[in-house]
Design a protein around this motif. Structure first.
Motif, short mmCIF file in Angstrom:
data_model
loop_
_atom_site.label_atom_id
_atom_site.label_comp_id
_atom_site.label_asym_id
_atom_site.label_seq_id
_atom_site.Cartn_x
_atom_site.Cartn_y
_atom_site.Cartn_z
N VAL A 1 -1.86 -3.91 3.10
CA VAL A 1 -0.68 -3.54 3.88
C VAL A 1 -0.90 -3.78 5.38
O VAL A 1 -1.92 -3.35 5.92
N PRO A 2 0.05 -4.45 6.06
CA PRO A 2 -0.03 -4.49 7.52
C PRO A 2 0.08 -3.05 8.05
O PRO A 2 1.03 -2.35 7.68
N ALA A 3 -0.86 -2.64 8.89
CA ALA A 3 -0.89 -1.24 9.32
C ALA A 3 0.41 -0.85 10.01
O ALA A 3 0.84 0.31 9.94
N LYS A 4 1.08 -1.80 10.65
CA LYS A 4 2.32 -1.45 11.34
C LYS A 4 3.45 -1.11 10.37
O LYS A 4 4.47 -0.57 10.79
N HIS A 5 3.27 -1.41 9.11
CA HIS A 5 4.27 -1.05 8.10
C HIS A 5 3.85 0.17 7.28
O HIS A 5 4.42 0.43 6.21
N ALA A 6 2.82 0.87 7.73
CA ALA A 6 2.36 2.06 7.01
C ALA A 6 2.56 3.29 7.89
O ALA A 6 2.38 3.23 9.09
N VAL A 7 2.95 4.39 7.25
CA VAL A 7 3.14 5.66 7.96
C VAL A 7 2.24 6.69 7.31
O VAL A 7 2.26 6.86 6.08
N LYS A 8 1.45 7.39 8.11
CA LYS A 8 0.57 8.41 7.54
C LYS A 8 1.40 9.59 7.05
O LYS A 8 2.37 9.98 7.70
N ALA B 1 5.91 3.15 -1.85
CA ALA B 1 4.69 3.61 -2.52
C ALA B 1 3.92 4.54 -1.58
O ALA B 1 4.05 4.44 -0.35
N VAL B 2 3.13 5.43 -2.17
CA VAL B 2 2.19 6.23 -1.39
C VAL B 2 0.82 6.11 -2.01
O VAL B 2 0.68 6.04 -3.23
N GLY B 3 -0.20 6.07 -1.16
CA GLY B 3 -1.55 5.94 -1.68
C GLY B 3 -2.57 6.30 -0.63
O GLY B 3 -2.23 6.76 0.46
N GLU B 4 -3.83 6.03 -1.01
CA GLU B 4 -4.96 6.41 -0.16
C GLU B 4 -5.61 5.15 0.40
O GLU B 4 -5.85 4.19 -0.34
N VAL B 5 -5.93 5.19 1.68
CA VAL B 5 -6.59 4.06 2.32
C VAL B 5 -8.03 3.97 1.78
O VAL B 5 -8.77 4.95 1.81
N ILE B 6 -8.39 2.77 1.25
CA ILE B 6 -9.76 2.60 0.74
C ILE B 6 -10.56 1.64 1.61
O ILE B 6 -11.77 1.52 1.45
N ALA B 7 -9.90 0.92 2.52
CA ALA B 7 -10.60 0.08 3.51
C ALA B 7 -9.64 -0.14 4.66
O ALA B 7 -8.44 -0.31 4.44
N SER B 8 -10.18 -0.12 5.86
CA SER B 8 -9.30 -0.27 7.03
C SER B 8 -9.87 -1.25 8.04
O SER B 8 -11.06 -1.21 8.35
N ASN B 9 -9.00 -2.14 8.50
CA ASN B 9 -9.34 -3.04 9.60
C ASN B 9 -8.27 -2.89 10.68
O ASN B 9 -7.85 -3.85 11.30
N ALA B 10 -7.80 -1.65 10.82
CA ALA B 10 -6.70 -1.38 11.77
C ALA B 10 -6.99 -0.08 12.50
O ALA B 10 -7.41 0.91 11.88
N GLU B 11 -6.72 -0.11 13.77
CA GLU B 11 -6.93 1.06 14.61
C GLU B 11 -6.02 2.19 14.13
O GLU B 11 -4.85 1.96 13.78
N GLY B 12 -6.53 3.41 14.11
CA GLY B 12 -5.69 4.56 13.77
C GLY B 12 -5.66 4.89 12.29
O GLY B 12 -5.06 5.89 11.90
N PHE B 13 -6.24 4.04 11.44
CA PHE B 13 -6.26 4.32 10.00
C PHE B 13 -7.69 4.38 9.50
O PHE B 13 -8.50 3.48 9.79
N SER B 14 -8.03 5.44 8.78
CA SER B 14 -9.39 5.60 8.26
C SER B 14 -9.34 5.71 6.74
O SER B 14 -8.33 6.13 6.17
N VAL B 15 -10.46 5.38 6.15
CA VAL B 15 -10.60 5.57 4.71
C VAL B 15 -10.33 7.04 4.39
O VAL B 15 -10.80 7.93 5.11
N GLY B 16 -9.53 7.28 3.36
CA GLY B 16 -9.19 8.66 2.98
C GLY B 16 -7.83 9.09 3.50
O GLY B 16 -7.26 10.06 2.99
N ASP B 17 -7.28 8.38 4.49
CA ASP B 17 -5.92 8.71 4.94
C ASP B 17 -4.92 8.44 3.81
O ASP B 17 -5.12 7.52 3.00
N HIS B 18 -3.83 9.18 3.81
CA HIS B 18 -2.73 8.89 2.87
C HIS B 18 -1.58 8.27 3.63
O HIS B 18 -1.25 8.71 4.73
N VAL B 19 -0.99 7.23 3.05
CA VAL B 19 0.07 6.51 3.73
C VAL B 19 1.25 6.22 2.80
O VAL B 19 1.10 6.06 1.59
#
Ligand code: NDP
Length: 331
Positions: free
Chosen positions: A101-108, A71-89
Motif C-alpha cells: 500500500v502507498p502510505a499516503k493511501h493508508a490511515v492509522k 480493508a483493515v490490517g496490520e503493518v508487517i513491513a514499512s518503508n514509509a515515515e510514520g508507519f511501524s510494524v504492528g500499526d493497524h491501518v
C-alpha cells in the motif's frame, strides 16, 4: 499471498467462474510504501458496477488483476515515515491477504477504540454514507417522518437509528425477510417495518406511514422509489444513495411511473456519493463513537470467514444473506 481476480465480466448475476483466487508474489515494500496483512476486507454493492466495463465514478476492475476495496490490517513491513510494524491501518487494497500500500493511501486506526471491522462499517464508509446522506443530502430535521429501504443492511440500519436519535417523528424501514423486519423494530427501534417480499411496497408503505413521509433514503430503487414518491409529503426530500434492485439487470429498468407528483409536491430527489462528504468525517466519528459507547446506536456485522469465501460473501450480499455490514475475515 492469495488475491481475488476478476477473470470475466459478469452478465447479470455474477457467477463463480467470473472470479479466481490466485497466488501473487510478495516483495519488500518500495520507498513510501507499507506491507499490510489484511485482517478484514469489505464487500460492497458498488463493486458490482465496477465489474462492468463502463465509465462511472469509479474505474472498472481490470480483468486478471486483483480487485480492490476497503480493508483493515496490520503493518508487517514499512518503508514509509510514520508507519511501524504492528500499526493497524485502513486502506483501499482489499480482496487479498497481503497488500502493498502507498502510505499516503493508508490511515492509522486504533484497535482499542473499536473492533477493527467497525472501521469498514459503522465507523467507516457505510456509516458516513448514512450520516451524510441523511443529515446533509436529505436535510433531515427534527420531526420528519423517514422511510429507508434496505433497512437491515449496513447503511440502512444506521440511517434509521440516526433519524430516531435526532428526533424523527416516525421511522419506517423495509427489508427482505420477516426476521430482518423483527430486528428493525425490536433491536433498532424503528416505529414500523415491512418485508417487501410479502406484498406491493406501495400498499405496505401506505399502511406503515398513514400520514406520509418527509424523507426517503433510497438504497433499492425500482418499486421502492415509486412507492416513496407516492408517499412523500409536500417539500419532501429523497436521498438517492443506491439502486441495488437493478445492479444485476441486463436491460434498462423502467423508472417510477409517478414522476409528475414531483411537481405538485415540490419534491427534491438528490443523488449522493459518499466521497464528496469527507468534510463531515470528524463530526461523524465523534457523534457515532459517542452513540456506540452509550449503547444508543447498535450495529450488526455478517462475517464470512476465510479469503477463499470472498466470492460467496459478495454474492451473498447481493442476495441479502447479510444483516448489517458484510465483512470477509482473514483472521
Ligand atoms: P447492505 O448491507 O444494505 O446489503 C445489501 C442489501 O440489499 C442486502 O442485504 C439485501 O437485503 C438488499 N437487496 C438486495 N437485492 C435487493 C432487491 N432486489 N430489492 C431490495 N433489496 C435488495 O449494503 P450497503 O449498506 O453497503 O449498501 C446499501 C446501498 O447503499 C446499496 O444500494 C449501495 O450501492 C449504496 N451505497 C451507496 C453509496 C454512495 O456513496 N452513493 C455508498 C455506500 C453504499 P434484503 O434482505 O433486505 O433484500
Amino acid at each position: 499471498s492469495r488475491e481475488w481476480h476478476l477473470v470475466a465480466r459478469p452478465h447479470g448475476w455474477p457467477k463463480s467462474e467470473d472470479f479466481a483466487l490466485r497466488e501473487a508474489a510478495v516483495a519488500a515494500p518500495a520507498e513510501g510504501r507499507i506491507l499490510v496483512r489484511n485482517k478484514y476486507f469489505s464487500v460492497d454493492p458498488y463493486m458490482r458496477g465496477r465489474m462492468n466495463d463502463v465509465k462511472s465514478y469509479t474505474p472498472p476492475f481490470k480483468l486478471d488483476h486483483p480487485m480492490d476495496g476497503g480493508a483493515v490490517g496490520e503493518v508487517i513491513a514499512s518503508n514509509a515515515e510514520g508507519f511501524s510494524v504492528g500499526d493497524h491501518v485502513l486502506h483501499g487494497l482489499g480482496w487479498r491477504e497481503i497488500a502493498d500500500v502507498p502510505a499516503k493511501h493508508a490511515v492509522k486506526v486504533d484497535p482499542d477504540l473499536a473492533p477493527l471491522s467497525a472501521y469498514l462499517g459503522v465507523l467507516g464508509m457505510t456509516g458516513l454514507t448514512a450520516y451524510a446522506g441523511l443529515f446533509d443530502v436529505a436535510s433531515f430535521k427534527e420531526g420528519d417522518a423517514v422511510f429507508v429501504s434496505g433497512a437491515a443492511g449496513a447503511v440502512g440500519s444506521q440511517v434509521g437509528q440516526l433519524a430516531k436519535l435526532k428526533g424523527a417523528s416516525r421511522v419506517i424501514g423495509s427489508a427482505g425477510s420477516d426476521e430482518k423486519v423483527k430486528l428493525l423494530i425490536e433491536e433498532y427501534g424503528f416505529d414500523a417495518a415491512f418485508n417487501y417480499k410479502n406484498g406491493p411496497v406501495r400498499d405496505q408503505l401506505r399502511e406503515a406511514a398513514p400520514d406520509g413521509i418527509d424523507v426517503y433514503f433510497d438504497n433499492v430503487g425500482g418499486d421502492h422509489l415509486e412507492a416513496a414518491i407516492g408517499a412523500l409529503n409536500v417539500h419532501g426530500r429523497a436521498t438517492i444513495c443506491g439502486m441495488i434492485a437493478q445492479y444485476n439487470a441486463t436491460e434498462p429498468t423502467p423508472g417510477p411511473r409517478n414522476m409528475a407528483l414531483i411537481i405538485g409536491k415540490r419534491l427534491r430527489l438528490q443523488g449522493m456519493l459518499v466521497g464528496d462528504h469527507a468534510d463531515l468525517q470528524p463530526k461523524f466519528v465523534e457523534e457515532v463513537a459517542g452513540w456506540l459507547a452509550s449503547g444508543e446506536l447498535k450495529y450488526r456485522e455478517t462475517t464470512v470467514e476465510g479469503i477463499e469465501h470472498g466470492y460467496d460473501a459478495f454474492v451473498g450480499l447481493l442476495r441479502g444473506e447479510n444483516t448489517g455490514k458484510m465483512i470477509v475475515s482473514l483472521v
